[in-house]
Design an enzyme around this catalytic site. Structure first.
Site, PDB file in Angstrom:
ATOM      1  N   GLU A  90       0.784  -1.231   0.000  1.00  0.00           N
ATOM      2  CA  GLU A  90       0.000   0.000   0.000  1.00  0.00           C
ATOM      3  C   GLU A  90       0.819   1.287   0.000  1.00  0.00           C
ATOM      4  OE1 GLU A  90      -3.439   0.310  -0.112  1.00  0.00           O
ATOM      5  OE2 GLU A  90      -3.390  -1.834  -0.548  1.00  0.00           O
ATOM      6  N   SER A 488     -49.873 -30.265  37.617  1.00  0.00           N
ATOM      7  CA  SER A 488     -49.561 -30.674  38.991  1.00  0.00           C
ATOM      8  C   SER A 488     -48.247 -30.111  39.491  1.00  0.00           C
ATOM      9  CB  SER A 488     -49.532 -32.204  39.081  1.00  0.00           C
ATOM     10  OG  SER A 488     -50.806 -32.742  38.792  1.00  0.00           O
TER      11      SER A 488
END
Length: 831
Positions: A90, A488
């Site tokens: 770069e 229950s």
């Protein structure tokens, strides 16, 4: 004066005027754009966008949220060769220019003049940092000028090392990876310091065009770009010839390494994500927050496996629903011979031309994480050979096929298979569960759902939570969102209320038919026991152990619905969602599994109410603690009972030996409120332990412990199946049912459908946890009673049993009456 001289003077004057105009224009542009450039403080305080990460309490990653995957690195954490690779690709003059490379800009200008296209930007690393942090990516001259101005400003106010560090952490490198740290993990599954030169060059070549040069999607172009970067590194002296040659010859091994969580806990992670968005808005996804939940990774894995086993066991009981799909296969002679003679599973070595197509078929199949697709290639007498997605030829043995009766409906299946051909055929793409060693179990994709949540009773911290079978298919959290009838499973709260109302475990209640007219029930109601039988006068303890419906209803009618609802709110239940009629006795309210588990913690912890919570702490990107849980805790004798200031979940670490968990500094206690008297808690624990020892919860005995208590729950027509069980260290609720309520099928009770899931989880959760009996409160009395009458037994009564009573509730010896210590009018009403 010659014309040439006059022309020259005009040219010089024109150039001078043009220069002055350019300078003036530059100053004007600068004066216009400079105010919009970021201030010095803004440049000094640049923050990278870092995703939200959610962890278990012991630091195992559960999830990552955010569009930008990033692993921020300090300058000295990035290998020098990685930096040189990026500079070679770069900006090799990065340390020489003042932020703008004039030679690069001239090259870009020359290219523009030659081609008419802005294909080269001439951007330095500094200019790219300026653009990525503060500007857009649009290709305009105005943006470029702002970029240049900002680059100069950054070079004046930031050192080169800081700019380079920002670039290496910010630059987009494809596949959601921002920065070289994330790219190293995404493409190679390695830390950036573990990359070889070829891999570094591949990553360094990505900023130019992450999609075009991506090694996952454009491998040939990516290789050309990588080699270009390697050549530049060699030419600039960054790589000696021998390493350059090795790197060029390296066969790239990039493949996608997603941000896969080490711990599968998607429902917990989603709770954490929602909480963070509520606290921080969309900034939660980019602020680098780390959320630590109360979940313990070992227990969460056990919960996942327990739920998977429970759901598939239910599916197996109800028959085989057939393959995913069927394909026409052309098997030639050599392949048929090999399939017939292969003695062991493993890689498919012949590599027929069809192999890749077959594997492509399997890749198209989307299944839950605990299932794998397989293509049936051969069917033998009592086994089948299947091709797996990995390209292996494995076996489904008879034990993996024998269960597969054809599904007919919820309550019936077809005949048992005699051979493998009764179940599968060549060309079937089937679902598989692993048995190990290349052997598989045929499976369905379950339609039924389940949920499991486990809490620490002393502070309500969530130890494990799984809100369904397949998060990828349904993100609905059945632990926190599904309001179902507990059946229950709610009876213990009715019985606890009865004890407070004056009943005892020895009170005699008539288990006999009852027909009730109640306007709230819209007519006549004639409830029955699950068995359809009635057993006459029954002790209250036996009524709970055997889960007798008629006894619960008579108890509720005797004490009053309002009294029972008021008592239930002590456990944290919302009175607005509890029915104001006698069906309350049978658990007809709307309750989530989390609420139910939280209610049972009161029985487990000695009578204190705690609130369930899943957040342990929240840290910012720098590790500063933004939030740390400090829940109300059960700690009646903190100074004596808890060593070294350990509290709550930290106490659990010391108490049951969870390894490797950090123990924070002790803080001021927030004592939990006692909501149930010790005597009530003691009697309820004793009765619920009997449910496990003698009643519907006997499946828990397989754990070989004497300190387990719990209760099953099954609603009308077996729509919901529950089991909640606990001891002093862990309280856990398991549920099974369909999202759109419908019957599970005959005999699919809580004991059959939910309890095995609970048991599989608790086997892991209680490993190494010592048994501990609940200490009997002072003043309670144990006496011998007649089991038929509930009265004190005479010395000659050989059938007498022991029962423990609270002070003032010991029955008197009597030779007549019903033997209960309760009010006569109340007792008569129970008959």
């Amino acid at each position: 004066m010659s014309s040439l001289v006059r022309y020259s003077r005009r040219l010089v004057l024109g150039l001078a005027l043009l220069y002055v105009a350019a300078v003036a224009a530059g100053f004007a542009a600068y004066a216009h754009l400079a105010p919009g450039l970021p201030a010095h403080a803004e440049l000094q305080d640049i923050e990278l966008q870092v995703p939200l990460r959610v962890y278990s309490r012991d630091g195992v990653l559960m999830a990552e949220y955010g569009s930008q995957r990033r692993i921020p690195l300090e300058r000295d954490e990035i290998p020098p060769l990685m930096i040189r690779a990026v500079m070679a690709a770069e900006d090799n003059r990065f340390y020489e220019h003042p932020g703008v490379d004039y030679l690069g800009l001239l090259r870009a200008a020359a290219n523009l003049a030659a081609t008419g296209e802005k294909s080269q930007g001439g951007s330095t690393i500094t200019m790219q940092v300026a653009r990525n942090f503060f500007l857009t990516r649009e290709k305009t001259y105005l943006r470029k000028f702002r970029e240049i101005l900002l680059a100069f400003k950054m070079e004046r106010e930031l050192d080169k090392g800081t700019i380079l560090e920002l670039y290496l952490n910010k630059i987009y490198l494809g596949n959601r990876a921002y920065g070289v740290g994330a790219a190293a993990e995404v493409y190679y599954g390695l830390g950036v310091d573990e990359l070889n030169p070829a891999q570094m060059a591949m990553i360094a070549g990505l900023p130019k065009a992450p999609s075009r040069y991506n090694p996952l999607t454009g491998s040939e172009r990516a290789l050309i770009r990588r080699n270009y970067v390697l050549d530049r590194m060699h030419a600039l002296g960054y790589l000696p010839t021998n390493r350059w040659q090795e790197a060029r010859a390296f066969r790239d091994n990039a493949r996608y390494h997603g941000a896969e969580a080490s711990l599968h806990a998607p429902w917990v992670a989603e709770l954490a994500r929602r909480e963070m968005v509520a606290r921080h808005g969309e900034g939660a996804y980019t602020g680098g927050y780390r959320v630590y939940t109360t979940v313990e990774s070992r227990l969460q894995e056990a919960a996942n496996q327990a739920l998977s086993n429970g759901i598939h066991d239910y599916s197996f009981r109800h028959g085989y629903r057939g393959p995913v799909e069927r394909r026409e296969l052309q098997l030639d002679g050599p392949l048929r011979y090999w399939l017939a003679t292969a003695d062991s599973p493993g890689p498919l070595e012949l590599r027929p031309p069809q192999l890749q197509q077959w594997r492509d078929w399997l890749d198209e199949i989307r299944l839950p994480r605990d299932l794998e697709p397989g293509l049936v290639l051969a069917v033998e007498e009592r086994s089948a050979r299947v091709l797996t997605r990995e390209g292996n030829l494995d076996t489904i043995p008879w034990r993996g096929l024998a269960w597969a009766r054809p599904y007919r409906d919820t309550n019936s299946t077809g005949p048992a298979p005699d051979t493998a051909a009764d179940v599968v055929a060549v060309g079937d793409i089937v679902r598989l569960r692993p048995l190990g060693e290349g052997r598989w179990h045929l499976a369905n994709r379950p339609e039924v759902q389940g949920a499991l949540v486990s809490l620490h009773p002393d502070d309500g911290s969530v130890l494990a939570l799984t809100g369904g079978y397949d998060f990828s298919r349904s993100k609905y959290n059945r632990v926190t969102q599904a309001r179902r009838q507990p059946g229950s499973n709610f009876k213990p709260f009715i019985y606890s209320a009865a004890l407070e109302h004056g009943f005892t475990p020895a009170s005699i209640i008539n288990d006999a038919p009852v027909v009730l007219e109640d306007s709230a029930l819209e007519g006549v109601w004639a409830p029955e026991n699950y068995s359809g039988r009635f057993f006459g006068p029954t002790r209250l303890r036996t009524g709970l152990v055997k889960s007798r419906n008629l006894i619960s209803i008579r108890l509720l009618r005797a004490m009053g619905i309002r009294y029972a609802i008021n008592h239930a709110t002590r456990f944290g239940f919302d009175r607005e969602r509890l029915p104001r009629d006698l069906t309350l006795a049978l658990g007809s309210g709307a309750i989530t599994p989390l609420e139910l588990a939280t209610g049972f913690t009161v029985f487990a912890n000695g009578g204190y109410r705690v609130d369930a919570h899943f957040l342990q702490r929240i840290e910012d990107r720098d590790g500063r603690i933004l939030y740390e849980a400090n829940p109300e805790r059960v700690c009646p004798d903190c100074d004596e009972a808890v060593p070294d200031g350990l509290r709550g979940a930290e106490h659990l670490v010391a108490r049951i030996g969870l390894p490797g968990l950090p123990v924070p500094e002790p803080r001021a206690e927030r004592p939990a409120e006692r909501v149930l008297p010790p005597g009530n808690v003691y009697q309820m624990n004793a009765m619920l332990r009997d449910v496990v020892k003698e009643g519907t919860g006997q499946g828990a005995l397989a754990l070989g412990r004497d300190d387990l208590a719990g209760k099953t729950g099954t609603t009308n027509q077996q729509v919901d199946a529950w089991f909640t069980g606990f001891n002093h260290a862990v309280a856990t609720t398991a549920w099974v049912g369909f999202d759109s309520p419908r019957p599970l099928g005959r005999r699919e009770t809580g004991a059959r459908a939910a309890l095995p899931m609970w048991r599989d989880y608790m086997r892991v959760a209680l490993a190494g946890v010592p048994e501990k009996e609940l200490e009997r409160p002072s003043g309670m009395v144990t006496v011998r009673i007649d089991p038929e009458t509930g009265q004190l037994a005479g010395p000659d009564n050989e059938e007498a049993i022991f029962e423990t009573f609270r002070p003032g509730h010991v029955p008197e010896p009597s030779s007549e009456g019903n033997g209960s210590n309760s009010d006569d009018d109340v007792q008569r009403s129970l008959f």
